[in-house]
Design an enzyme around this catalytic site. Structure first.
Site, PDB file in Angstrom:
ATOM      1  N   CYS A 140       0.829  -1.215   0.000  1.00 47.60           N
ATOM      2  CA  CYS A 140       0.000   0.000   0.000  1.00 47.60           C
ATOM      3  C   CYS A 140       0.859   1.259   0.000  1.00 47.60           C
ATOM      4  O   CYS A 140       0.595   2.199  -0.760  1.00 47.60           O
ATOM      5  CB  CYS A 140      -0.925  -0.014   1.210  1.00 47.60           C
ATOM      6  SG  CYS A 140      -0.073  -0.394   2.759  1.00 47.60           S
ATOM      7  N   HIS A 219      -2.176   5.538   6.437  1.00 49.59           N
ATOM      8  CA  HIS A 219      -0.777   5.965   6.545  1.00 49.59           C
ATOM      9  C   HIS A 219      -0.706   7.404   6.032  1.00 49.59           C
ATOM     10  O   HIS A 219      -1.524   7.820   5.204  1.00 49.59           O
ATOM     11  CB  HIS A 219       0.128   5.147   5.619  1.00 49.59           C
ATOM     12  CG  HIS A 219       0.140   3.667   5.848  1.00 49.59           C
ATOM     13  ND1 HIS A 219       0.603   3.085   6.995  1.00 49.59           N
ATOM     14  CD2 HIS A 219      -0.223   2.635   5.040  1.00 49.59           C
ATOM     15  CE1 HIS A 219       0.535   1.761   6.883  1.00 49.59           C
ATOM     16  NE2 HIS A 219       0.017   1.464   5.711  1.00 49.59           N
TER      17      HIS A 219
END
Ligand code: NAD
Length: 337
Positions: A140, A219
């Site tokens: 990711c 994130h």
């Protein structure tokens, strides 16, 4: 041609990949594997997917009243391609079984580049997986960095990039991992994220650091890029505005944190409130000479999912041109660009 796809590992990424693949008109899910008869296995059946499991686990599914269509190996033999969504490090153990079954397989970012020898990102290197037996959709975080850096490198040239990754401690459904009340720096420096970006763009000079924080939402990357030429902020935003799967957000419009990014994602009404695009703060982009500063946020549970769909088209030779596959995937998944 309808590509027959099996999902090995129906967890966070596997269930999302199954939904995205089911939404396409040139591929279909022929089955998913589960190791235990959990609620997710029950939901897979409700969603119309056939379940496959290890021979010696079939009885436990029968006891739970769940229909099993066969062994994992039987699913491999029926499929054109397996999307391996097992936990990091487990995928490489399956590679010999995929080879034995003569089936193509896509691994995820929890495996190293060596598991497939090719790493994939739709924007940066769609062509490299063309016809391949094995490929790996990068993690990711790496997907996030490639989505924003590859278009910049193409338009202006990147001298060197530096990114600090502020990583979520666990996924929202995970109660085992942490930190819960701490900030945990990665002490092995520079971190592995730079070399992972280089598995797709080997020529790119990039270094990374990372810290884990007690959040589950997303994130966040704080990025510095030395460009080869002086470019205005407007020119940079113009390039990103045409690049796929980047969504501009603005602090000035009330999106000041990952909490508001995910609130926006919930308001978009997509399946599981996922945000497949990389959120990029348009009013937090700044150039000083040739140096560019910007922030981006990554919805770790979902940004790789459209890339998995494109990787299937490249490996199974369904669509020759990357941008056409991206447009097709986006249209089916409700991603505007
Ligand atoms: P997960 O733990 O949510 O799901 C893994 C699934 O595989 C579970 O359903 C588990 O029961 C099943 N499984 C475990 N052992 C198995 C085995 N031997 N055979 C078959 N199935 C087995 O994990 P995840 O978060 O979906 O991660 C899968 C992969 O995707 C990893 O490589 C990970 O690094 C990568 N990835 C995860 C994220 C994320 O944020 N969750 C983002 C991008 C990439």
């Amino acid at each position: 041609m309808t590509v027959k796809v099996g999902i090995n590992g129906y967890g966070t990424i596997g269930k999302r990949a199954a939904s995205a693949i089911s939404a396409q008109d040139d591929m279909e899910i022929i089955g998913v594997t589960k190791t235990r008869p959990t609620y997710e296995a029950g939901l897979a059946l409700q969603n119309g997917y056939r379940l496959f499991t290890d021979q010696d686990r079939m009885a436990s599914f029968k006891d739970a009243g769940m229909d099993v269509s066969g062994s994992i190996e039987e699913m491999f033999s029926e499929a054109d391609i397996i999307v391996d969504c097992t936990p990091g490090g487990v995928g490489e153990k399956y590679r010999p079984l995929y080879e034995k079954a003569g089936v193509k397989a896509i691994f995820q970012g929890g495996e190293g580049h060596g598991v497939a020898g090719i790493s994939f990102n739709s924007t940066a290197n769609y062509d490299e997986s063309w016809g391949a037996q094995f490929s790996r959709v990068v993690s990711c975080n790496t997907t996030g960095l490639l989505r924003t850096l590859a278009p910049l490198d193409k338009a202006f040239g990147i001298e060197e990039a530096f990114s600090v990754l502020i990583r979520r401690g666990a996924d929202p459904g995970d109660s085992k991992n942490g930190p819960i009340n701490a900030i945990e720096p990665s002490l092995k420096l520079p971190t592995h994220h730079g070399p992972d970006v280089q598995s797709v763009m080997p020529w790119l000079k990039i270094q990374t650091m990372a810290v884990k924080v007690p959040t589950t939402l997303m994130h966040l990357h704080a990025n510095t890029v030395d460009l080869k030429e002086e470019v205005s902020t407007e020119d940079i935003l113009e390039v990103w505005s045409k690049a796929p799967r980047i969504k501009f957000v603005k602090g000035g419009e009330g999106i000041k944190s990952t909490a508001q990014v995910m609130e926006m994602a919930r308001d978009l009404g997509r399946s599981r409130s996922d945000l497949f695009e990389i959120a990029l703060w348009a009013d937090g982009v700044k150039t000083v000479g040739k140096k560019l500063f910007f922030y981006q946020a990554v919805h770790q549970e979902s940004d790789v999912v459209p890339e998995i769909v494109d990787c299937i088209r490249s490996m199974c030779k369904v669509e020759r041109e990357g941008p056409k596959s991206v447009a097709k995937t986006n249209a089916a998944m409700g991603i505007p660009r």
